[in-house]
Design a protein around this motif. Structure first.
Motif, PDB file in Angstrom:
ATOM      1  N   ASP A  10       0.821  -1.204   0.000  1.00 15.41           N
ATOM      2  CA  ASP A  10       0.000   0.000   0.000  1.00 15.41           C
ATOM      3  C   ASP A  10       0.857   1.256   0.000  1.00 15.41           C
ATOM      4  O   ASP A  10       0.556   2.244   0.681  1.00 15.41           O
ATOM      5  CB  ASP A  10      -0.945  -0.012   1.201  1.00 15.41           C
ATOM      6  CG  ASP A  10      -2.070  -1.022   1.014  1.00 15.41           C
ATOM      7  OD1 ASP A  10      -2.275  -1.468  -0.130  1.00 15.41           O
ATOM      8  OD2 ASP A  10      -2.730  -1.369   2.009  1.00 15.41           O
ATOM      9  N   ARG A  51      -3.633   4.183  -1.661  1.00 16.63           N
ATOM     10  CA  ARG A  51      -4.980   3.670  -1.343  1.00 16.63           C
ATOM     11  C   ARG A  51      -5.930   4.807  -0.994  1.00 16.63           C
ATOM     12  O   ARG A  51      -7.125   4.740  -1.277  1.00 16.63           O
ATOM     13  CB  ARG A  51      -4.901   2.675  -0.194  1.00 16.63           C
ATOM     14  CG  ARG A  51      -4.243   1.360  -0.531  1.00 16.63           C
ATOM     15  CD  ARG A  51      -5.049   0.542  -1.525  1.00 16.63           C
ATOM     16  NE  ARG A  51      -4.310  -0.647  -1.940  1.00 16.63           N
ATOM     17  CZ  ARG A  51      -4.504  -1.302  -3.061  1.00 16.63           C
ATOM     18  NH1 ARG A  51      -5.454  -0.900  -3.905  1.00 16.63           N
ATOM     19  NH2 ARG A  51      -3.783  -2.350  -3.363  1.00 16.63           N
ATOM     20  N   ARG A  90      -9.386   5.395  -2.748  1.00 17.30           N
ATOM     21  CA  ARG A  90     -10.660   5.461  -2.019  1.00 17.30           C
ATOM     22  C   ARG A  90     -11.406   6.752  -2.304  1.00 17.30           C
ATOM     23  O   ARG A  90     -12.624   6.745  -2.518  1.00 17.30           O
ATOM     24  CB  ARG A  90     -10.409   5.308  -0.516  1.00 17.30           C
ATOM     25  CG  ARG A  90     -10.068   3.894  -0.076  1.00 17.30           C
ATOM     26  CD  ARG A  90     -10.177   3.745   1.421  1.00 17.30           C
ATOM     27  NE  ARG A  90      -9.224   4.588   2.139  1.00 17.30           N
ATOM     28  CZ  ARG A  90      -8.001   4.227   2.485  1.00 17.30           C
ATOM     29  NH1 ARG A  90      -7.545   3.015   2.147  1.00 17.30           N
ATOM     30  NH2 ARG A  90      -7.211   5.043   3.149  1.00 17.30           N
ATOM     31  N   ARG A 121     -12.317 -10.323  -0.589  1.00 14.44           N
ATOM     32  CA  ARG A 121     -11.361  -9.678   0.317  1.00 14.44           C
ATOM     33  C   ARG A 121     -10.424 -10.665   0.994  1.00 14.44           C
ATOM     34  O   ARG A 121      -9.397 -10.266   1.539  1.00 14.44           O
ATOM     35  CB  ARG A 121     -12.116  -8.860   1.370  1.00 14.44           C
ATOM     36  CG  ARG A 121     -12.717  -7.575   0.801  1.00 14.44           C
ATOM     37  CD  ARG A 121     -13.500  -6.811   1.835  1.00 14.44           C
ATOM     38  NE  ARG A 121     -14.714  -7.519   2.218  1.00 14.44           N
ATOM     39  CZ  ARG A 121     -15.596  -7.036   3.080  1.00 14.44           C
ATOM     40  NH1 ARG A 121     -15.392  -5.864   3.657  1.00 14.44           N
ATOM     41  NH2 ARG A 121     -16.695  -7.728   3.358  1.00 14.44           N
ATOM     42  N   HIS A 157      -8.260  -6.802  -2.809  1.00 13.26           N
ATOM     43  CA  HIS A 157      -8.856  -5.686  -3.546  1.00 13.26           C
ATOM     44  C   HIS A 157      -9.564  -6.125  -4.832  1.00 13.26           C
ATOM     45  O   HIS A 157     -10.057  -5.273  -5.565  1.00 13.26           O
ATOM     46  CB  HIS A 157      -7.785  -4.645  -3.863  1.00 13.26           C
ATOM     47  CG  HIS A 157      -7.167  -4.039  -2.638  1.00 13.26           C
ATOM     48  ND1 HIS A 157      -7.807  -3.095  -1.862  1.00 13.26           N
ATOM     49  CD2 HIS A 157      -5.976  -4.282  -2.035  1.00 13.26           C
ATOM     50  CE1 HIS A 157      -7.031  -2.768  -0.839  1.00 13.26           C
ATOM     51  NE2 HIS A 157      -5.923  -3.463  -0.914  1.00 13.26           N
ATOM     52  N   GLU A 188      -5.549  -4.719  -9.181  1.00 12.62           N
ATOM     53  CA  GLU A 188      -6.179  -4.001  -8.079  1.00 12.62           C
ATOM     54  C   GLU A 188      -5.290  -4.040  -6.832  1.00 12.62           C
ATOM     55  O   GLU A 188      -5.195  -3.060  -6.091  1.00 12.62           O
ATOM     56  CB  GLU A 188      -7.531  -4.616  -7.764  1.00 12.62           C
ATOM     57  CG  GLU A 188      -8.576  -4.460  -8.879  1.00 12.62           C
ATOM     58  CD  GLU A 188      -8.575  -5.611  -9.878  1.00 12.62           C
ATOM     59  OE1 GLU A 188      -9.643  -5.974 -10.367  1.00 12.62           O
ATOM     60  OE2 GLU A 188      -7.479  -6.135 -10.181  1.00 12.62           O
ATOM     61  N   ASP A 189      -4.613  -5.170  -6.596  1.00 11.71           N
ATOM     62  CA  ASP A 189      -3.728  -5.314  -5.437  1.00 11.71           C
ATOM     63  C   ASP A 189      -2.428  -4.541  -5.609  1.00 11.71           C
ATOM     64  O   ASP A 189      -1.917  -3.931  -4.661  1.00 11.71           O
ATOM     65  CB  ASP A 189      -3.370  -6.787  -5.210  1.00 11.71           C
ATOM     66  CG  ASP A 189      -4.551  -7.625  -4.747  1.00 11.71           C
ATOM     67  OD1 ASP A 189      -5.559  -7.038  -4.307  1.00 11.71           O
ATOM     68  OD2 ASP A 189      -4.464  -8.865  -4.835  1.00 11.71           O
TER      69      ASP A 189
END
Length: 596
Positions: free
Chosen positions: A35, A378, A382, A574, A580, A585-586
């Protein structure tokens, strides 16, 4: 396909009879992402690759370096100024300019001097938001640094490129073709960072649209629309007079506190009522779900035409900003800044002071955007999803009808993409003609099963000719043959608690670990969702996903998992990988919903 025969994986020429062997524990081979963004490890350590000065096609195979427009434009400007001065002194032109003096003042507008405070705030918000939109838009552009007018993105057929010709390399991918921007130009400014760039771009677009709605409402409820909307035909010859004055360096007297001159009026009108709506419409024209649904519109107004028009709109905004700043400074900076930032018509320094504060805010936002993205990707994702998510979800389940494209629409070239499978396991399967290949379908299903290619071919055959939308911007039409996911689900009977369908690949992602992606089970029952084992009536090639690949036409191409090894039905993604919804996405902060 023009590139369909590149399908031999490295090291696959020797013989072997060994098959798939023991099915691996697919979940254990997933690799969670981090992240935080490390530019040195980003996208599997993709090397830095600079682009070239923009080249525009001239004729069939000649290219013009756009940087030549600087000296050529300077020469043309000198000639134009000389010609304008000559015209300015001609009696007939002077009579024309006397009859049409260039004032943009509409009848009754003389009673409404002044610029309201809300317009000053709108001006600042537009400046602040457009900065992020332009920077992230450039980042998105260079992820596929070529522009076309047709949906067939054949190398060598583009009209503009920011990279050299596509090399004659059978393993060249669209990701290889991406280039890098400096970190204070692009956003975030590292190569192949389109996932984060899209969150910035789409998120800021939503705020910009909201600001635009407020602007339109206030513009028409306060009467300020008369400043920028032509209400009499004389505005056009008046604009010619103003243009002659500008070019002859006999600049018209500025009276922006009361009304813009006719050329300013028309420029503002085009920007507000033509360019801004066109930016929205062409942006939506690049949406997979919307384009698939509105085939009658998206077929002639294809994604690449929309992408090219979107780029030209961006160039209009850049030109408008450059000219706007130039004239603000050169036609009385203090008075103009007071108009724009202080709501007063004098030569005091108040507006300049407010402008400096606004400029500091803009510069701080500019400088902070890239390091903020690196440290908190992230958070960027978001916030971006919170802003654009409702619109994406609106289009995600839009019904789409087949039959938009026919064999005549099939593209001569479809780009390869992704990290090719290069494992001993895949080589063994490839050498045996995938005789020992088994597709494992398991998880929350009543009847888990292992299916060979012959088993898949025995299921009802499904065929569709559809357009591929890569998140990087390229597209193409191909005919896919195989089995619909509807038939697969009828075979395995998902349990009621199954909400997501996870596809595991025989290939790894760019940073290691098995490539995978999760799809909402509602989309798996869609009539344009399938497992393809043929492409344009031929077996799938190595580069395009042999032996089996997913097609989900409501989503971008990165979700169309190639080299499919297994399918798992789950209640929640999840618990998989980084949690993700997929490999990109990860690891690269894509969204599991990418219908826009």
């Amino acid at each position: 396909m023009g590139n369909g025969d590149r399908a031999t994986p490295r090291g696959a020429s020797s013989s072997s009879e060994q098959g798939l062997g023991t099915i691996p524990a697919f979940r254990s081979e997933l690799q969670p992402g981090r992240d935080v963004v490390d530019p040195h490890e980003w996208a599997g350590g993709i090397p830095r690759e600079a682009g070239i000065a923009p080249r525009v096609r001239v004729g069939r195979d000649k290219w013009f370096n756009v940087l030549w427009l600087l000296p050529v434009g300077f020469v043309v400007l000198i000639i134009t100024v000389a010609a304008a001065k000559g015209l300015h002194n001609m009696p007939a032109v002077q009579n024309f300019m006397a009859e049409y003096p260039g004032s943009g003042l509409a009848p009754g507008h003389e009673h409404m001097p002044g610029i309201p405070a809300w317009l000053s705030w709108q001006h600042f918000f537009n400046l602040f938001l457009i900065m992020f939109i332009l920077r992230s838009g450039l980042q998105i552009l260079v992820d596929h640094p070529r522009l076309y007018f047709t949906r067939n993105c054949t190398p060598g057929k583009e009209w503009l490129r920011l990279r050299g010709p596509v090399p004659d390399d059978p393993f060249w991918t669209a990701k290889d073709d991406s280039v890098e921007l400096p970190r204070q130009v692009g956003l975030p400014g590292i190569r192949h960072s389109i996932g984060l760039a899209r969150w910035w771009h789409l998120g800021m677009d939503m705020l910009w649209l909201l600001n635009g709605v407020v602007f339109y409402v206030l513009l028409f409820t306060t009467g300020e629309w008369r400043r920028i909307v032509p209400t009499r035909w004389e505005v056009f010859p008046d604009a010619v007079t103003v243009l002659i004055r500008y070019l002859s360096l006999d600049w018209p007297t500025d009276n922006g506190w009361v009304a813009y001159n006719s050329l300013q009026l028309l420029t503002y009108f085009v920007t507000v009522f033509v360019a801004a709506p066109l930016a929205l419409l062409t942006g939506l024209g690049m949406s997979p779900a919307l384009s698939t649904r509105l085939g009658r519109i998206s077929k002639p107004l294809n994604i690449q035409l929309a992408r090219s028009l979107h780029f030209l709109v961006m160039m209009w905004f850049l030109l408008f900003i450059a000219l706007h700043v130039t004239f603000v400074v050169t036609t009385g900076a203090l008075r103009n800044l007071n108009h724009m930032f202080a709501g007063r018509d004098d030569d005091s320094w108040v507006g300049f002071g407010v402008f400096l504060i606004a400029l500091v805010v803009v510069v701080l936002g500019w400088v902070a955007a890239t390091p903020l993205t690196f440290r908190h990707p992230r958070l960027v994702q978001r916030v971006g999803y919170a802003l654009v998510g409702p619109l994406q979800r609106l289009f995600e389940y839009t019904d789409a009808k087949p039959g938009t494209y026919s064999d005549a629409d099939i593209s001569p070239y479809l780009w390869h993409n992704g990290t090719y499978p290069d494992s001993d396991e895949y080589r063994r399967l490839y050498r045996s003609g995938f005789r020992d290949y088994r597709l494992r379908i398991f998880g929350l299903v009543r009847d888990p099963v292992d299916l060979s290619l012959d088993d898949l071919r025995a299921l009802p055959y499904h065929e569709q000719t559809t357009q591929h939308f890569c998140i990087q911007g390229w597209s193409g039409v191909a005919k896919w043959g195989g089995v619909s996911m509807h038939s697969i689900m009828e075979r395995v009977h998902p349990l009621p608690e199954a909400k997501w369908v996870v596809f595991y690949s025989l290939a790894e992602g760019s940073g290691g670990g098995t490539y995978y992606d999760a799809h909402a089970i509602e989309q798996m029952d869609h009539h344009l969702t399938m497992l393809a084992y043929t492409m344009n009536d031929d077996p799938l090639t190595y580069g395009h996903g042999a032996p089996l690949r997913l097609r989900n036409e409501l989503q971008h191409g990165f979700k169309h998992v190639k080299w499919v090894a297994a399918i798992e039905f789950v209640d929640d993604f999840r618990q998989l990988g980084g949690g993700h919804g997929g490999y990109n996405e990860d690891h690269e902060f894509y969204g599991y919903r990418q219908t826009l």
